[in-house]
Design an enzyme around this catalytic site. Sequence first.
Site, PDB file in Angstrom:
ATOM      1  N   ASP A   9       0.865  -1.171   0.000  1.00  0.00           N
ATOM      2  CA  ASP A   9       0.000   0.000   0.000  1.00  0.00           C
ATOM      3  C   ASP A   9       0.907   1.228   0.000  1.00  0.00           C
ATOM      4  O   ASP A   9       2.076   1.161   0.402  1.00  0.00           O
ATOM      5  CB  ASP A   9      -0.881  -0.026   1.257  1.00  0.00           C
ATOM      6  CG  ASP A   9      -1.616   1.274   1.495  1.00  0.00           C
ATOM      7  OD1 ASP A   9      -2.318   1.724   0.569  1.00  0.00           O
ATOM      8  OD2 ASP A   9      -1.460   1.847   2.591  1.00  0.00           O
ATOM      9  N   LEU A  10       0.390   2.360  -0.441  1.00  0.00           N
ATOM     10  CA  LEU A  10       1.193   3.583  -0.494  1.00  0.00           C
ATOM     11  C   LEU A  10       0.966   4.478   0.727  1.00  0.00           C
ATOM     12  O   LEU A  10       1.779   4.520   1.633  1.00  0.00           O
ATOM     13  CB  LEU A  10       0.913   4.344  -1.789  1.00  0.00           C
ATOM     14  CG  LEU A  10       1.431   3.702  -3.082  1.00  0.00           C
ATOM     15  CD1 LEU A  10       1.030   4.541  -4.296  1.00  0.00           C
ATOM     16  CD2 LEU A  10       2.947   3.526  -3.033  1.00  0.00           C
ATOM     17  N   ASP A  11      -0.153   5.196   0.753  1.00  0.00           N
ATOM     18  CA  ASP A  11      -0.384   6.201   1.798  1.00  0.00           C
ATOM     19  C   ASP A  11      -0.500   5.565   3.178  1.00  0.00           C
ATOM     20  O   ASP A  11      -1.271   4.628   3.395  1.00  0.00           O
ATOM     21  CB  ASP A  11      -1.647   6.997   1.477  1.00  0.00           C
ATOM     22  CG  ASP A  11      -1.495   7.789   0.196  1.00  0.00           C
ATOM     23  OD1 ASP A  11      -0.817   8.829   0.232  1.00  0.00           O
ATOM     24  OD2 ASP A  11      -2.012   7.349  -0.842  1.00  0.00           O
ATOM     25  N   THR A  43      -2.901   0.016  -4.268  1.00  0.00           N
ATOM     26  CA  THR A  43      -3.261   1.316  -3.702  1.00  0.00           C
ATOM     27  C   THR A  43      -4.725   1.690  -3.908  1.00  0.00           C
ATOM     28  O   THR A  43      -5.384   1.171  -4.817  1.00  0.00           O
ATOM     29  CB  THR A  43      -2.350   2.408  -4.330  1.00  0.00           C
ATOM     30  OG1 THR A  43      -2.672   3.679  -3.767  1.00  0.00           O
ATOM     31  CG2 THR A  43      -2.513   2.469  -5.846  1.00  0.00           C
ATOM     32  N   GLY A  44      -5.188   2.618  -3.100  1.00  0.00           N
ATOM     33  CA  GLY A  44      -6.492   3.216  -3.333  1.00  0.00           C
ATOM     34  C   GLY A  44      -6.407   4.357  -4.326  1.00  0.00           C
ATOM     35  O   GLY A  44      -7.426   4.866  -4.791  1.00  0.00           O
ATOM     36  N   ASP A 223      -2.059  -0.292   6.106  1.00  0.00           N
ATOM     37  CA  ASP A 223      -2.340   0.446   7.339  1.00  0.00           C
ATOM     38  C   ASP A 223      -3.812   0.740   7.571  1.00  0.00           C
ATOM     39  O   ASP A 223      -4.167   1.260   8.624  1.00  0.00           O
ATOM     40  CB  ASP A 223      -1.595   1.789   7.313  1.00  0.00           C
ATOM     41  CG  ASP A 223      -2.262   2.799   6.382  1.00  0.00           C
ATOM     42  OD1 ASP A 223      -2.416   2.493   5.183  1.00  0.00           O
ATOM     43  OD2 ASP A 223      -2.655   3.878   6.856  1.00  0.00           O
ATOM     44  N   ASN A 226      -9.110  -0.677   4.037  1.00  0.00           N
ATOM     45  CA  ASN A 226      -9.129  -1.143   2.651  1.00  0.00           C
ATOM     46  C   ASN A 226      -7.961  -2.084   2.339  1.00  0.00           C
ATOM     47  O   ASN A 226      -7.894  -2.639   1.242  1.00  0.00           O
ATOM     48  CB  ASN A 226      -9.160   0.032   1.666  1.00  0.00           C
ATOM     49  CG  ASN A 226      -7.944   0.945   1.799  1.00  0.00           C
ATOM     50  OD1 ASN A 226      -7.320   1.026   2.849  1.00  0.00           O
ATOM     51  ND2 ASN A 226      -7.625   1.638   0.728  1.00  0.00           N
TER      52      ASN A 226
END
Length: 273
Positions: A9-11, A43-44, A223, A226
């Site tokens: 995941d990114l953010d 990612t979202g 984190d 999602n």
Amino acid sequence: MTYRVIALDLDGTLLDRQKRILPESLAVLTEARAQGVKVIVVTGRHHVAIHPFYQALQLDTPAICCNGTYLYDYQARKVITSDPLDKIKAKKVVDLLEQHGIHGLLYVDDAMLYQHLNGHVSRSIVWGEALPEGQRPNIVKVDSLRDAADQANSVWKFATSHEDLDALRAFAKQVEDDLGLACEWSWHDQVDVAKQGNSKGRRLQEWVESQGMSMADVIAFGDNYNDLSMLENVGLGVAMGNADDAIKQRAGLVIADNEQPGIAEVIRAKVLG
């Protein structure tokens, strides 16, 4: 266990608060790739908002975008597989946004669209303007989100936000109950709306199996809510220290927060060690 895929995941995970990849993470991921380990971004984000990270990582894998709504081939700059929102339902989401007074950012085709500015959009615009021109996300103001949804080729998702979390929960519940769409929390004050059945975990599994591997071969980092669909279905799901306790409890391992080199430490120990 030898992991052959690293899913990120990114953010709030790979990125620190300044939206940067820690140098320790960048170094260890480069090393892992040199040893034949596949690294994939899950990612979202819209694909137009991952350019700087994808280029920094120098990946050759596709990106899983908008919480699993589609798989994007970064090199060919095209969508490989997707399950976009039905346009009729997308327009009904816009109606509910207006009814509840919720802010909505509409992800379509090659752009993120907004009708009214809010904190999330303003921060994204400022971040984008600081990037080199070729890496800037395409964030566009429109007169009507409803018309924009109708005119788009594909509607990927809505990123909806409100400072009143009870109001946001009420909106999300009505979207789920009345429209049968999926609502996932992707930030403390943001709920993403997408087609039911789309998830990071589902799209990741499809891609992993297309590569002749299984989810047991994957170590994944995330984190937020999602991310649970992948964290709970891989060989090792790793939650960041900044995640909610509910996410930590459902992960296989909890590490330091996204300001510290926990990802690098785990990859060295579990993948390269």
